[in-house]
Enzyme design. Structure first.
Site, mmCIF file in Angstrom:
data_model
loop_
_atom_site.group_PDB
_atom_site.id
_atom_site.type_symbol
_atom_site.label_atom_id
_atom_site.label_comp_id
_atom_site.label_asym_id
_atom_site.label_seq_id
_atom_site.Cartn_x
_atom_site.Cartn_y
_atom_site.Cartn_z
ATOM 1 N N LEU A 179 0.819 -1.227 0.000
ATOM 2 C CA LEU A 179 0.000 0.000 0.000
ATOM 3 C C LEU A 179 0.854 1.280 0.000
ATOM 4 C CD1 LEU A 179 -2.926 1.087 0.192
ATOM 5 C CD2 LEU A 179 -2.623 1.143 2.665
ATOM 6 N N ASP A 180 0.620 2.133 -0.983
ATOM 7 C CA ASP A 180 1.274 3.454 -1.063
ATOM 8 C C ASP A 180 2.795 3.364 -1.035
ATOM 9 O OD1 ASP A 180 -1.257 4.596 -1.100
ATOM 10 O OD2 ASP A 180 -1.341 4.805 1.071
#
Lengths: 283, 283, 283, 283
Positions: free
Chosen positions: B227-228
């Protein structure tokens, strides 16, 4: 860092320039650290900067030049070859304000700028102590109305004695005579305390305050005879508000001036600035 | 603008690459519009992007590829050749917020972005009217907890049907399944509303307000399963003060998000982004 | 947000103004959401903006004005009182380019700008479709050399019919007649596509390219009869390099233009801009 | 500039605070140079800073305090009153790098920062010469593993002997013991060379390079026991590209570090920074 040769080229654009130059370099085993190209669609000129690791080549700068000459002729190149290990010799000039001067001295002293600051020339005496701390010779050359002509003769003498490659006007508030500008074309860097072409000439922060702008700026440029009109190397701005007086602008502007001048001088020292007409290519 | 071929190369660095490539191009009379090189001293890899005017070459993209292959093999290149006149097909995905979506649609509509926006997929219905005005098909694919699995099947179907070259998550607030991330590696662009790696995950402006930062930002990156954490293409920030509430940050942040996403998408469309490991070279 | 009264004051500076005004507000239990002061040491004027929660006061705007009048007289104030719940009526004007127009329409549509966009006036027909999507009336008023006088009569009529509080020139490439500028003093906002006072007049990006600047900018200002010389509300810049052609500047500049215009309009709508002479205080 | 009293107030928000304070000031004929208010809708606290021209008041700081006390009690204020003519005493601490240290010394020397730099403490000897040029005492206090405890005793002694109002860690690369952080709460300013909360702890530029960010930054904050987690006073960033090595970042970052630290220190010296919880209000 290992030393490198910097090959700087400007020429009319045509097919095959990159191939010819890079083949030349490769044929001698030259290792390219950095390469930049720019093809100007308006003028039809091509600009190029190569950094080649010196130790990868079987010859020195003199032989490099000899061997490269025929290519340069073929493409009608304006070109230079610099050895990155040769420090450029700088004469710094300042007036009353010390911020740009000390900023450059400190970057030099802490080895951020690779150069040889030969001396500082000022038309004021009071900056001597700080300059002394950095170990640079200080020459006080007053520029009263009477002494002005003599002053510039003395300055030229100092510049010549020091074989200066570059003169940096670190907020030197005097206008240089046209013949100095000509002799040292593209080798005199000035910092002007406005976002040119706004506020040419004296007291730009006062002009900015008068006009009510919301950003103030600084411009680093090569000096030409036309005031504040030479090729721009770098510029930057900072935000102000209605709260900021002219005095605030003068204070806040110093930070932009320092930064922009230091960036411009560094670009010049690294042979990144190519001048074409009144504009610069900064690789 | 005339169409051009864009030759994108990554390979282990060694002497002669530029010479070989530029000689190849010159030997066919290829006119180079733009060339960028980068030699990474840490990884020892070399990266290169050439834009060659198509009309200057005596052959098309297929023959170019055939003729260039031996060089590519010799230097163990990862390489691609793009025809700038071929529009990349994009699927845009959005949730409730419209600012990034409309910004991209408008840049496409006004011909600022050269691409083919095939459709918009959203898990909300209310953006349809604006999308219609730009003439792009709108697919409402709800992602309630129950329907999620089906939703992503439907999304994959739409992406495949449209033969998308690129998926842009224009503030699409759902996490994509890992297999989509894998299949479309370096072809899914997301805009995250913080200056990564600060404030990963949900509600970054709330996190920013909690921490009391003085700048907020946005990050455009390729999506990976983590994530990210994918390769960053572009970032920017804007200044805030204690006066700004979380609501202000959300509002102000939109302008940074739009700008950073549009710049990232443009760079991708112009084949300027090379990914190496988890980092990008953006020419 | 709850509605609030915004009390805007300019007056010669002296002791006791803040005390008098804040005591007045406190005496009626007024809750201050926001207060800004500025004392200009040069002009000797004082500027002030208070936002008072309407629901905390025992009276409406009419009574507020009546009760405050004696204080205003005592201190020779120029003052206004606005009800934040009253939407300001805007007439947008545009020519060929859509970026500023659509940007403002979208901010209005997504409730980022609290106002009432009454209509769009353009001297071109092709923006109608996008404007329609946002539900704003579109008036095509051509401004050929012959029709110009009639055009401005028609425009004044539209502005009056819509009881416009504000005219926004969203890249409207026509010069307004002096009488309109006078009638709507400090109520016409223009976006100029340069960092004023650099590059006044036509084709500022061409001028910028000619001069070789390293930053381009935009300026949001109130329109006066003197071209591009009115009070500046906001400005911003972005960095360019030698690579950027005039066409690039025009494209890149749009993002600055949009942002600066939107910020300026928002400041005006929130009654944050006080004009004094040719300068602004922006609280 | 004439000296002024700076009245700094934090208290629970309620109706009438501004009225009471400004009426108090006006009742003695106090001339307000500058006033700033902030009402935090989240915490329900109110913050306020007034600068009152000392010569406009009929009494000195002692009497001011006495007379104001009842108001402060009534509104449960945390408050301070400063005389702008009293220079704050600063102890500067540095390690090997000189850029922040010399930057602050130069701003002090050129009267840009109004304060009293009492001495410099460093765990290295080599900065002495530059510090000497500015006329500040230099204390070399080594912090080898063995000597660390003694070192901090010595440092505390120096800070106490100099009655320091403020300790500035100008790239002092040692972690201060918790009891010093407690004793000098909100009176120790540090510059961290990253955009916090990204890259806490050691070698933030290496972390930034590893992550591939496109902006690097610096953060000026008050020191608390939790590493790099104290209230942020100011932050800024600068753009980098794939070309920039860790060494480049370290070099480029210095300019941001200097600027952000100087701004933070100046804000503190002008009593502009109010701390509430872990956040700052900077007027």
């Amino acid at each position: 860092m290992d030393s490198e040769f910097r090959l700087i080229i400007s020429c009319p654009d045509r097919v095959g320039i990159v191939a010819e130059v890079s083949s030349f370099i490769a044929s001698y085993g030259g290792w390219i650290n950095e390469a930049s190209h720019y093809s100007d669609p308006v003028s039809g000129w091509f600009f190029m900067r190569h950094c080649i690791r010196s130790s990868s080549l079987p010859f020195g700068i003199k032989a490099f030049k000899d061997k490269f000459s025929p290519i340069a002729e073929k493409y009608k190149m304006k070109w230079s070859l610099f050895d990155s290990s040769m420090k450029k010799r700088i004469v710094l000039m300042a007036s009353r304000e010390s911020h740009c001067l000390v900023d450059l001295l400190h970057r030099w002293h802490s080895k951020e700028l690779y150069c040889d600051i030969r001396c500082v020339i000022s038309n004021h005496e009071h900056l001597k102590r700080l300059v002394d701390a950095y170990g640079a010779p200080y020459h006080f050359v007053p520029t009263s109305r009477k002494s002005k002509e003599n002053a510039f003769e003395r300055i030229i003498q100092l510049v010549e004695d020091n074989q200066a490659d570059l003169i940096v006007l670190a907020r030197y508030m005097q206008i240089l005579p046209g013949d100095i500008c000509d002799t040292y074309q593209n080798r005199i860097i000035n910092i002007h305390h406005s976002f040119l072409p706004s506020f040419v000439g004296a007291k730009p922060y006062h002009q900015a305050s008068e006009r009510g702008v919301k950003l103030i700026g600084a411009t680093c440029h090569y000096v030409t005879e036309a005031l504040d009109a030479g090729p721009i190397i770098d510029q930057d701005v900072m935000r102000i508000t209605h709260h900021n007086t002219v005095e605030d602008m003068i204070r806040l502007g110093r930070d932009v001036e320092k930064l922009v001048l230091a960036r411009g001088v560094r670009s010049h020292l690294e042979d990144r600035v190519l001048v074409h007409g009144n504009k610069t290519i900064v690789f």
